[in-house]
Design a protein around this motif. Structure first.
Motif, short mmCIF file in Angstrom:
data_model
loop_
_atom_site.label_atom_id
_atom_site.label_comp_id
_atom_site.label_asym_id
_atom_site.label_seq_id
_atom_site.Cartn_x
_atom_site.Cartn_y
_atom_site.Cartn_z
N PRO A 65 0.79 -1.23 0.11
CA PRO A 65 0.18 0.11 -0.09
C PRO A 65 0.90 1.07 -0.13
O PRO A 65 0.24 2.47 -0.41
N HIS A 66 2.15 1.17 0.11
CA HIS A 66 2.98 2.26 0.52
C HIS A 66 3.75 2.72 -0.99
O HIS A 66 4.61 3.50 -1.00
N VAL A 67 3.47 2.06 -2.28
CA VAL A 67 4.11 2.41 -3.20
C VAL A 67 2.84 2.52 -4.26
O VAL A 67 1.65 2.20 -4.04
N PRO A 68 3.22 3.47 -5.35
CA PRO A 68 2.24 3.68 -6.45
C PRO A 68 1.80 2.54 -7.13
O PRO A 68 2.08 1.48 -7.24
N PRO A 69 0.37 2.76 -7.71
CA PRO A 69 -0.24 1.70 -8.39
C PRO A 69 0.51 0.87 -9.61
O PRO A 69 0.75 -0.21 -9.42
N VAL A 70 1.44 1.45 -10.21
CA VAL A 70 2.26 0.70 -11.16
C VAL A 70 3.27 -0.14 -10.58
O VAL A 70 3.61 -1.41 -10.82
N ASP A 71 3.89 0.32 -9.23
CA ASP A 71 4.59 -0.69 -8.47
C ASP A 71 3.84 -1.76 -7.93
O ASP A 71 4.52 -2.75 -7.73
N GLN A 72 2.48 -1.46 -7.34
CA GLN A 72 1.84 -2.57 -7.08
C GLN A 72 1.67 -3.68 -7.76
O GLN A 72 1.72 -4.87 -7.26
#
Length: 133
Positions: free
Chosen positions: A112-119
């Motif tokens: 949850p602590h990273v942006p959508p593309v990183d997720q």
């Protein structure tokens, strides 16, 4: 009528050690990212990756070891973020630079602590057994 969304074209260094992935928080930001960044001019992915990682983390990637692990896209307000991800060995000691305020080693629980593309990358890495839960 649908308007064309801006493309943010980035490359990222996927560094996993002991089931944790290296993430960096740029100065002045609240979010952690997979290290890397946007290409300048007509740079190749490799040129961008090597330059960005040296600028951000003060290490030199071993170019002969660079391997593509996937390309991800996520829609954010007013743009599409594309992130081409690569693994690579490195020389030197990972350290924050003037661009980076903090580094951390994340597990899947930190998703949850990273942006959508990183997720999206986190999802694949945990499915492949590379990222600890």
């Amino acid at each position: 009528m649908r308007t064309e969304q801006r493309l943010i074209d980035t490359v990222a260094w996927v560094r996993i050690e002991s089931g944790r992935i290296l993430c960096a928080r740029p100065a002045g930001k609240d979010v952690f990212y997979i290290p890397g960044g946007k290409r300048e001019g007509s740079e190749t992915d490799l040129e961008t990756l090597v330059r960005e990682i040296e600028e951000e983390l003060t290490v030199a990637l071993v170019e002969a070891s660079v391997a593509h692990v996937g390309t991800y896209e996520a829609v954010v307000p007013e743009a599409v973020v594309r992130m081409a991800c690569y693994t690579a060995d490195y020389a030197g000691t990972i350290a924050v630079s003037s661009e980076i305020e903090e580094i951390a080693w994340f597990t899947y629980a930190d998703r949850p602590h990273v942006p959508p593309v990183d997720q999206l990358l986190f999802d694949d890495l945990v499915t492949d057994g590379l990222l600890a839960r």
